[in-house]
Design an enzyme around this catalytic site. Sequence first.
Site, PDB file in Angstrom:
ATOM      1  N   ASN A 131      51.239  47.924  41.712  1.00 62.73           N
ATOM      2  CA  ASN A 131      52.516  47.238  41.847  1.00 62.73           C
ATOM      3  C   ASN A 131      52.412  45.830  41.245  1.00 62.73           C
ATOM      4  O   ASN A 131      53.302  45.355  40.573  1.00 62.73           O
ATOM      5  CB  ASN A 131      52.906  47.199  43.320  1.00 62.73           C
ATOM      6  CG  ASN A 131      54.392  47.063  43.456  1.00 62.73           C
ATOM      7  OD1 ASN A 131      55.148  47.397  42.539  1.00 62.73           O
ATOM      8  ND2 ASN A 131      54.815  46.534  44.567  1.00 62.73           N
ATOM      9  N   GLU A 178      38.681  47.158  47.210  1.00 69.46           N
ATOM     10  CA  GLU A 178      38.609  45.710  47.448  1.00 69.46           C
ATOM     11  C   GLU A 178      38.010  45.399  48.820  1.00 69.46           C
ATOM     12  O   GLU A 178      37.275  44.434  48.983  1.00 69.46           O
ATOM     13  CB  GLU A 178      40.011  45.105  47.317  1.00 69.46           C
ATOM     14  CG  GLU A 178      40.520  45.178  45.892  1.00 69.46           C
ATOM     15  CD  GLU A 178      41.989  44.863  45.747  1.00 69.46           C
ATOM     16  OE1 GLU A 178      42.319  43.714  45.498  1.00 69.46           O
ATOM     17  OE2 GLU A 178      42.814  45.791  45.873  1.00 69.46           O
ATOM     18  N   ARG A 214      40.664  38.445  53.443  1.00 69.49           N
ATOM     19  CA  ARG A 214      41.112  38.326  52.049  1.00 69.49           C
ATOM     20  C   ARG A 214      42.078  37.142  51.927  1.00 69.49           C
ATOM     21  O   ARG A 214      43.025  37.037  52.707  1.00 69.49           O
ATOM     22  CB  ARG A 214      41.831  39.603  51.633  1.00 69.49           C
ATOM     23  CG  ARG A 214      42.351  39.515  50.231  1.00 69.49           C
ATOM     24  CD  ARG A 214      43.327  40.602  49.915  1.00 69.49           C
ATOM     25  NE  ARG A 214      43.826  40.422  48.562  1.00 69.49           N
ATOM     26  CZ  ARG A 214      45.037  40.773  48.161  1.00 69.49           C
ATOM     27  NH1 ARG A 214      45.880  41.336  48.996  1.00 69.49           N
ATOM     28  NH2 ARG A 214      45.408  40.568  46.924  1.00 69.49           N
ATOM     29  N   HIS A 217      43.354  39.534  41.897  1.00 71.65           N
ATOM     30  CA  HIS A 217      42.709  40.857  41.938  1.00 71.65           C
ATOM     31  C   HIS A 217      41.213  40.770  41.628  1.00 71.65           C
ATOM     32  O   HIS A 217      40.607  41.758  41.187  1.00 71.65           O
ATOM     33  CB  HIS A 217      43.317  41.841  40.916  1.00 71.65           C
ATOM     34  CG  HIS A 217      44.750  42.198  41.150  1.00 71.65           C
ATOM     35  ND1 HIS A 217      45.658  42.330  40.130  1.00 71.65           N
ATOM     36  CD2 HIS A 217      45.439  42.433  42.288  1.00 71.65           C
ATOM     37  CE1 HIS A 217      46.837  42.658  40.615  1.00 71.65           C
ATOM     38  NE2 HIS A 217      46.734  42.711  41.937  1.00 71.65           N
ATOM     39  N   ASN A 223      43.126  42.017  55.912  1.00 70.14           N
ATOM     40  CA  ASN A 223      43.972  41.658  54.779  1.00 70.14           C
ATOM     41  C   ASN A 223      45.376  41.419  55.330  1.00 70.14           C
ATOM     42  O   ASN A 223      46.132  42.359  55.566  1.00 70.14           O
ATOM     43  CB  ASN A 223      43.957  42.813  53.769  1.00 70.14           C
ATOM     44  CG  ASN A 223      44.771  42.506  52.524  1.00 70.14           C
ATOM     45  OD1 ASN A 223      45.492  41.508  52.458  1.00 70.14           O
ATOM     46  ND2 ASN A 223      44.680  43.377  51.537  1.00 70.14           N
ATOM     47  N   PHE A 261      56.319  53.820  39.522  1.00 72.61           N
ATOM     48  CA  PHE A 261      56.127  54.534  38.256  1.00 72.61           C
ATOM     49  C   PHE A 261      56.431  56.026  38.365  1.00 72.61           C
ATOM     50  O   PHE A 261      56.766  56.660  37.368  1.00 72.61           O
ATOM     51  CB  PHE A 261      54.710  54.285  37.712  1.00 72.61           C
ATOM     52  CG  PHE A 261      54.640  53.003  36.922  1.00 72.61           C
ATOM     53  CD1 PHE A 261      54.966  51.791  37.515  1.00 72.61           C
ATOM     54  CD2 PHE A 261      54.285  53.001  35.581  1.00 72.61           C
ATOM     55  CE1 PHE A 261      54.944  50.609  36.797  1.00 72.61           C
ATOM     56  CE2 PHE A 261      54.250  51.829  34.846  1.00 72.61           C
ATOM     57  CZ  PHE A 261      54.582  50.630  35.453  1.00 72.61           C
ATOM     58  N   GLU A 287      44.958  54.690  38.327  1.00 75.10           N
ATOM     59  CA  GLU A 287      44.229  55.868  38.807  1.00 75.10           C
ATOM     60  C   GLU A 287      45.061  57.148  38.731  1.00 75.10           C
ATOM     61  O   GLU A 287      44.513  58.243  38.769  1.00 75.10           O
ATOM     62  CB  GLU A 287      43.779  55.652  40.263  1.00 75.10           C
ATOM     63  CG  GLU A 287      42.709  54.571  40.405  1.00 75.10           C
ATOM     64  CD  GLU A 287      42.472  54.156  41.859  1.00 75.10           C
ATOM     65  OE1 GLU A 287      42.602  54.999  42.759  1.00 75.10           O
ATOM     66  OE2 GLU A 287      42.168  52.968  42.082  1.00 75.10           O
ATOM     67  N   ASN A 288      46.397  56.993  38.671  1.00 73.49           N
ATOM     68  CA  ASN A 288      47.253  58.175  38.857  1.00 73.49           C
ATOM     69  C   ASN A 288      48.199  58.514  37.722  1.00 73.49           C
ATOM     70  O   ASN A 288      48.911  59.515  37.812  1.00 73.49           O
ATOM     71  CB  ASN A 288      48.114  57.982  40.116  1.00 73.49           C
ATOM     72  CG  ASN A 288      47.282  58.014  41.373  1.00 73.49           C
ATOM     73  OD1 ASN A 288      46.626  59.004  41.655  1.00 73.49           O
ATOM     74  ND2 ASN A 288      47.282  56.912  42.106  1.00 73.49           N
ATOM     75  N   ARG A 311      57.754  41.971  38.895  1.00 70.91           N
ATOM     76  CA  ARG A 311      57.504  40.658  38.262  1.00 70.91           C
ATOM     77  C   ARG A 311      57.704  40.754  36.751  1.00 70.91           C
ATOM     78  O   ARG A 311      57.316  41.745  36.132  1.00 70.91           O
ATOM     79  CB  ARG A 311      56.078  40.182  38.545  1.00 70.91           C
ATOM     80  CG  ARG A 311      55.793  39.963  40.012  1.00 70.91           C
ATOM     81  CD  ARG A 311      54.424  39.290  40.193  1.00 70.91           C
ATOM     82  NE  ARG A 311      54.029  39.276  41.581  1.00 70.91           N
ATOM     83  CZ  ARG A 311      52.927  39.867  42.063  1.00 70.91           C
ATOM     84  NH1 ARG A 311      52.099  40.499  41.250  1.00 70.91           N
ATOM     85  NH2 ARG A 311      52.651  39.814  43.352  1.00 70.91           N
ATOM     86  N   GLY A 344      46.852  51.882  41.793  1.00 71.45           N
ATOM     87  CA  GLY A 344      47.814  52.991  41.925  1.00 71.45           C
ATOM     88  C   GLY A 344      48.230  53.629  40.613  1.00 71.45           C
ATOM     89  O   GLY A 344      48.173  54.854  40.456  1.00 71.45           O
TER      90      GLY A 344
HETATM   91  P1  AMP Z   1      49.104  49.786  44.172  1.00 65.81           P
HETATM   92  O1  AMP Z   1      49.801  48.471  44.129  1.00 65.81           O
HETATM   93  O2  AMP Z   1      47.738  49.764  43.567  1.00 65.81           O
HETATM   94  O3  AMP Z   1      49.130  50.435  45.529  1.00 65.81           O
HETATM   95  O4  AMP Z   1      49.953  50.750  43.218  1.00 65.81           O
HETATM   96  C1  AMP Z   1      51.257  51.115  43.567  1.00 65.81           C
HETATM   97  C2  AMP Z   1      51.923  51.805  42.409  1.00 65.81           C
HETATM   98  O5  AMP Z   1      51.116  52.865  41.893  1.00 65.81           O
HETATM   99  C3  AMP Z   1      53.206  52.493  42.852  1.00 65.81           C
HETATM  100  O6  AMP Z   1      54.275  51.599  42.806  1.00 65.81           O
HETATM  101  C4  AMP Z   1      53.351  53.597  41.859  1.00 65.81           C
HETATM  102  O7  AMP Z   1      54.097  53.090  40.781  1.00 65.81           O
HETATM  103  C5  AMP Z   1      51.947  53.887  41.386  1.00 65.81           C
HETATM  104  N1  AMP Z   1      51.470  55.182  41.875  1.00 65.81           N
HETATM  105  C6  AMP Z   1      50.846  55.451  43.022  1.00 65.81           C
HETATM  106  N2  AMP Z   1      50.561  56.764  43.118  1.00 65.81           N
HETATM  107  C7  AMP Z   1      51.018  57.323  41.991  1.00 65.81           C
HETATM  108  C8  AMP Z   1      51.039  58.656  41.487  1.00 65.81           C
HETATM  109  N3  AMP Z   1      50.511  59.670  42.162  1.00 65.81           N
HETATM  110  N4  AMP Z   1      51.602  58.853  40.273  1.00 65.81           N
HETATM  111  C9  AMP Z   1      52.142  57.819  39.568  1.00 65.81           C
HETATM  112  N5  AMP Z   1      52.154  56.556  40.009  1.00 65.81           N
HETATM  113  C10 AMP Z   1      51.603  56.312  41.195  1.00 65.81           C
END
Ligand code: AMP
Length: 398
Positions: free
Chosen positions: A211, A386, A90, A180, A7, A284, A334-335, A241, A331
């Site tokens: 993100n 992915e 990718r 995605h 990737n 976040f 899931e969190n 964005r 991110g």
């Molecule tokens: P991704 O692009 O899927 O890697 O997601 C990234 C985003 O997920 C980060 O900018 C955070 O805003 C959010 N994120 C990741 N881990 C956590 C967490 N433990 N709690 C809250 N937000 C999270």
Amino acid sequence: MKILVVNAGSSSLKYQLFDMENESVIAKGAVERIGIPGSVLKAKGNGQEKVYEQDMPDHKVAIQLVLHALHDEGIGVIKSMNEIGAVGHRVVASGEYFKKPTLVDDEVIKTLEEKTFELGPLHNPAAAAGLHACMDVMPGTPMVLVFDSSFHQTMPEKAYMFGIKYEDYKAYGVRKYGAHGTSHKFVSQEAAKYMGRDPKSLKIVTCHLGNGSSISAVDGGVCVDTSMGFTPLDGVLMGTRSGCIDASAVEFLARKKGFDAARMVTYLNKECGVLGISGVSSDFRDLIAGAEQGNARCKLALDMFAYQTKKFVGSYAAAMGGLDCIVFTAGIGENTPTVREGVCEGLEFLGVKLDKAANNGKNTGAIREISAKDSKVKVLVIPTNEELVIARETLALI
Ligand code: AMP
């Protein structure tokens, strides 16, 4: 068979090596700062990590170092490059040129480079650089391109068309492509498996919230609509964005700020979203901390994100004529329980009933059911993967 998944970003390159006998990851890592002083590869294998700090002026040098790491002392997991049966790459943008995963030959490279670079100027040249680098150091190994937008190719015309002159769509390919796709495909299939149902019988809305964020409607196992558009700028507001915005407001803002078209696109991609609203962060975790401390703009950014996501869930339920399952992934998905709660709140009329305790439970890394037992619609948190989808598609093709 062992399959390497690559990737490549403009200055980064992530990889995973899969043993497809049992779909296990036997090595993984990431290169950062390609072409920038301070290049580094962090590689994992055999339960150990090794950090390589050395100059990597381009993707070819980066790939050479990755391949070295795959059989290096300590973290090495293979004896020879011949053990790698194929490489899956990718690729973000495919336009209408590639509708499914594609085995690389000269014609494919020509199309990738001549037709798709302008559709994905930030991502596609990096993918091509990664591809050339692999072909140079692994001549004879099959290379497969797996496109982010393939899964969205099943959208009907009425869903992917913008309301522009039809001739311009035909001449320039301006339409919705989505992104995605590998993630939406993976989590919708996992949801069907978890529910013990045939994907053909299910209406699922998948929320890939990271993100970059996108929401898809998956009806009968195929994508029928998605929130990202011609580029990943469309849909809900994201980390940086803007998400969808009236095109006239873009022209008005450009005039007020003295921006040309290219500067305006950078503004909308990199300076807006929850970062622009909060003035604090695109992450976040920072927004939640800010909102808890009473920062009204952090709270507004969180509220807008959940509200806009909820509107896509509702509109896709209408588009599909029903809803069996909502999936949260990536991110944020899931969190972040507060975002999931904000999205589901008010969707009771569709049969969505959240189990708040389950929603607030710990992220175990496994599939979690967060809807109440008597909820008509299942709400699931499913970790995305992915790279595994890319490895599966690559194996299937060769
Ligand atoms: P991704 O692009 O899927 O890697 O997601 C990234 C985003 O997920 C980060 O900018 C955070 O805003 C959010 N994120 C990741 N881990 C956590 C967490 N433990 N709690 C809250 N937000 C999270």
